[in-house]
Design an enzyme around this catalytic site. Structure first.
Site, PDB file in Angstrom:
ATOM      1  N   GLU A  94       0.830  -1.200   0.000  1.00  8.97           N
ATOM      2  CA  GLU A  94       0.000   0.000   0.000  1.00  8.97           C
ATOM      3  C   GLU A  94       0.869   1.256   0.000  1.00  8.97           C
ATOM      4  OE1 GLU A  94      -3.972  -1.749   2.184  1.00  8.97           O
ATOM      5  OE2 GLU A  94      -2.487  -0.804   3.457  1.00  8.97           O
ATOM      6  N   CYS A 107       3.532   8.586   0.857  1.00  8.17           N
ATOM      7  CA  CYS A 107       4.090   7.669   1.846  1.00  8.17           C
ATOM      8  C   CYS A 107       4.193   6.312   1.148  1.00  8.17           C
ATOM      9  CB  CYS A 107       3.165   7.617   3.061  1.00  8.17           C
ATOM     10  SG  CYS A 107       3.676   6.393   4.271  1.00  8.17           S
ATOM     11  N   CYS A 114       6.679  -6.851   6.853  1.00  8.19           N
ATOM     12  CA  CYS A 114       7.844  -6.297   7.553  1.00  8.19           C
ATOM     13  C   CYS A 114       8.467  -7.376   8.432  1.00  8.19           C
ATOM     14  CB  CYS A 114       7.429  -5.111   8.412  1.00  8.19           C
ATOM     15  SG  CYS A 114       8.847  -4.247   9.127  1.00  8.19           S
ATOM     16  N   CYS A 118       7.141  -4.373  15.557  1.00  8.61           N
ATOM     17  CA  CYS A 118       6.606  -3.313  16.418  1.00  8.61           C
ATOM     18  C   CYS A 118       5.169  -3.674  16.787  1.00  8.61           C
ATOM     19  CB  CYS A 118       6.664  -1.974  15.686  1.00  8.61           C
ATOM     20  SG  CYS A 118       8.305  -1.612  15.059  1.00  8.61           S
ATOM     21  N   CYS A 121       1.914  -1.866  15.370  1.00  6.91           N
ATOM     22  CA  CYS A 121       1.836  -1.621  13.924  1.00  6.91           C
ATOM     23  C   CYS A 121       1.118  -2.761  13.205  1.00  6.91           C
ATOM     24  CB  CYS A 121       3.248  -1.455  13.378  1.00  6.91           C
ATOM     25  SG  CYS A 121       3.320  -1.451  11.591  1.00  6.91           S
ATOM     26  N   GLY A 165       7.089  -1.849   5.738  1.00  6.28           N
ATOM     27  CA  GLY A 165       8.475  -2.312   5.697  1.00  6.28           C
ATOM     28  C   GLY A 165       9.458  -1.370   6.369  1.00  6.28           C
ATOM     29  N   GLU A 166      10.631  -1.911   6.658  1.00  6.15           N
ATOM     30  CA  GLU A 166      11.731  -1.136   7.236  1.00  6.15           C
ATOM     31  C   GLU A 166      12.694  -0.823   6.077  1.00  6.15           C
ATOM     32  OE1 GLU A 166      13.206   0.361  10.134  1.00  6.15           O
ATOM     33  OE2 GLU A 166      14.557   0.750   8.475  1.00  6.15           O
ATOM     34  N   SER A 197      12.423   6.972   6.828  1.00  2.80           N
ATOM     35  CA  SER A 197      12.073   6.803   8.238  1.00  2.80           C
ATOM     36  C   SER A 197      12.376   5.374   8.669  1.00  2.80           C
ATOM     37  CB  SER A 197      10.579   7.109   8.414  1.00  2.80           C
ATOM     38  OG  SER A 197      10.206   6.845   9.734  1.00  2.80           O
ATOM     39  N   SER A 220      11.752   6.341  14.119  1.00  6.89           N
ATOM     40  CA  SER A 220      10.570   6.054  14.949  1.00  6.89           C
ATOM     41  C   SER A 220      11.073   5.686  16.326  1.00  6.89           C
ATOM     42  CB  SER A 220       9.788   4.866  14.370  1.00  6.89           C
ATOM     43  OG  SER A 220       9.265   5.217  13.139  1.00  6.89           O
ATOM     44  N   LEU A 221      11.035   6.641  17.213  1.00  5.30           N
ATOM     45  CA  LEU A 221      11.676   6.424  18.514  1.00  5.30           C
ATOM     46  C   LEU A 221      10.687   5.842  19.544  1.00  5.30           C
ATOM     47  CD1 LEU A 221      14.395   6.790  19.954  1.00  5.30           C
ATOM     48  CD2 LEU A 221      13.623   9.050  20.670  1.00  5.30           C
ATOM     49  N   HIS A 222       9.642   6.564  19.809  1.00 13.34           N
ATOM     50  CA  HIS A 222       8.522   6.146  20.675  1.00 13.34           C
ATOM     51  C   HIS A 222       8.866   5.950  22.155  1.00 13.34           C
ATOM     52  CE1 HIS A 222       6.409   5.981  16.984  1.00 13.34           C
ATOM     53  NE2 HIS A 222       6.988   4.898  16.556  1.00 13.34           N
ATOM     54  N   ASN A 296      -3.551   5.706  15.656  1.00 13.67           N
ATOM     55  CA  ASN A 296      -4.815   5.113  15.230  1.00 13.67           C
ATOM     56  C   ASN A 296      -4.848   3.683  15.701  1.00 13.67           C
ATOM     57  OD1 ASN A 296      -5.548   7.348  13.276  1.00 13.67           O
ATOM     58  ND2 ASN A 296      -3.427   6.798  12.822  1.00 13.67           N
ATOM     59  N   CYS A 339      -0.801   6.370   9.872  1.00 17.50           N
ATOM     60  CA  CYS A 339       0.429   5.736  10.340  1.00 17.50           C
ATOM     61  C   CYS A 339       0.150   4.475  11.129  1.00 17.50           C
ATOM     62  CB  CYS A 339       1.183   6.702  11.234  1.00 17.50           C
ATOM     63  SG  CYS A 339       2.111   7.883  10.292  1.00 17.50           S
TER      64      CYS A 339
HETATM   65  S1  SF4 Z   1       6.450   0.282  12.410  1.00 17.19           S
HETATM   66 FE1  SF4 Z   1       7.659   0.082  10.536  1.00 17.19          FE
HETATM   67  S2  SF4 Z   1       9.431  -1.178  11.177  1.00 17.19           S
HETATM   68 FE2  SF4 Z   1       7.864  -1.437  12.774  1.00 17.19          FE
HETATM   69  S3  SF4 Z   1       6.728  -3.275  12.126  1.00 17.19           S
HETATM   70 FE3  SF4 Z   1       5.620  -1.481  11.280  1.00 17.19          FE
HETATM   71  S4  SF4 Z   1       6.428  -1.279   9.190  1.00 17.19           S
HETATM   72 FE4  SF4 Z   1       7.869  -2.576  10.346  1.00 17.19          FE
END
Ligand code: SF4
Length: 346
Positions: A94, A107, A114, A118, A121, A165-166, A197, A220-222, A296, A339
């Site tokens: 997507e 985006c 991935c 996380c 996610c 994905g990363e 990112s 992406s720190l969080h 979200n 996101c």
């Molecule tokens: S936030 Fe990014 S790195 Fe983490 S699982 Fe989701 S897509 Fe992968």
């Protein structure tokens, strides 16, 4: 025997020129084909009308042109557009077009699924199926640029690698795609308008700095507390904050490019004064700014957006320490385009 044909768009211009020379033709024929593929966006060899029929037939018997297909396009009430993109092997990723005032941002995805996990996610639940090729990344951008012109009367202005994905786990292909996006033969976009990112892969952040990339970096720190970050981003156990911090300092020293920290504040997870103090300390290692992103929920589970009181506390404490902070409203919620929501649900 069925010989698998090669994707012609995997070849560089030099490789295409060499191919024609090996075929007993002129090298400049390679330039013509390259232009058809990238500047003119040809989808078939038949489209390449300044080549002889014999040349087109020869290409047809040696190569395929793999293109993505936008299978489904959903429009949000706020103007956000989400594309479900079918790849040549049937897999789907997507990508999202986000219009804000006088900007439109794409985006884009870099992997199918991935490999990271996380917990907040939706994409992480898909698991990684494969990396995207450079042309598959590039095509997502081209498709969104067309939609931006069509629905918002302006070309695409920015790109963020924040989809599925990363990106640093598919570094070479992401780099090749960015080369194409920024080259005059591609979209000629400035690399300063592109943000990669990452969830924070220290070795790869250092490699990017060594490669002297010109695009921007977001992390992406969080959480700036190892224990908490590991509980929400389990790979943090392998790449702890000390390693990330060292890589980011290295990045800044080499590139002089400020880092953006993407940060979601969740109710009961990272919404205390202690969490903000840790973030402030982390921000002081290298010039940086913080984007507080609205979350979200992907289900009714433990990850819920923090109360506005907690967000206000983050903003006032960060500002009091001269750290630039922006609160980012979520876009495209009604079509699962925001996101952390990309999960091929459409
Ligand atoms: S936030 Fe990014 S790195 Fe983490 S699982 Fe989701 S897509 Fe992968």
């Amino acid at each position: 025997m069925d010989i698998k044909k090669k994707d012609i768009r995997a070849l560089t211009k030099v490789q295409l020129r060499d191919f024609f020379v090996e075929e007993g033709d002129k090298a400049f024929r390679g330039n013509q084909v390259y232009e058809w593929l990238w500047s003119k966006g040809a989808h078939t060899f038949e489209d390449m009308t300044n080549l002889s029929i014999a040349t087109r037939d020869m290409l047809e018997s040696n190569f395929v042109i793999n293109h993505i297909k936008v299978d489904q396009m959903q429009k949000s009430s706020d103007g956000t557009i989400k594309n479900a993109v079918r790849l040549h092997d049937g897999l789907i990723v997507e990508s999202v077009l986000i219009p804000v005032k006088n900007r439109t941002t794409a985006c884009v995805s870099s992997q199918v699924g991935c490999s990271l996990d996380c917990r907040f996610c939706a994409t992480s639940r898909l698991k990684r199926m494969r990396n995207l090729n450079p042309d598959e990344i590039y095509d997502q951008v081209v498709a969104i640029d067309k939609e931006s012109r069509l629905y918002h009367n302006r070309p695409l202005s920015n790109i963020v690698f924040m989809g599925m994905g990363e990106p640093l786990m598919n570094y070479n292909n992401v780099l090749k795609a960015i080369d194409k996006i920024t080259s005059p033969e591609g979209l000629a976009m400035s690399p300063k308008r592109i943000v990669v990112s990452t969830s924070g892969v220290p070795k790869m952040i250092k490699k990017m700095a060594d490669d002297e990339v010109k695009f921007k970096l977001a992390v992406s720190l969080h959480s700036a507390i190892d224990e908490i970050r590991t509980s929400i981003m389990p790979f943090n156990a392998t790449f702890p904050l000390a390693d990330l911090r060292e890589a980011l300092v290295y990045w800044y020293e080499k590139t002089k490019n400020r880092i953006t920290y993407e940060y979601v504040v969740w109710d009961g997870i990272n919404d205390t004064k202690n969490d903000v103090e840790a973030l402030i300390k982390f921000c002081q290692f290298a010039p940086s700014k913080v984007n507080l992103i609205e979350y979200n929920p992907i289900d009714d589970g433990e990850f819920q957006q923090a109360k506005s009181k907690a967000i206000d506390m983050y903003v006032s404490m960060l500002e009091a320490n001269n750290i630039t902070v922006t609160v980012r409203r979520s876009r495209g919620k009604d079509i699962d385009a925001a996101c952390g929501q990309l999960a091929n649900k459409a």
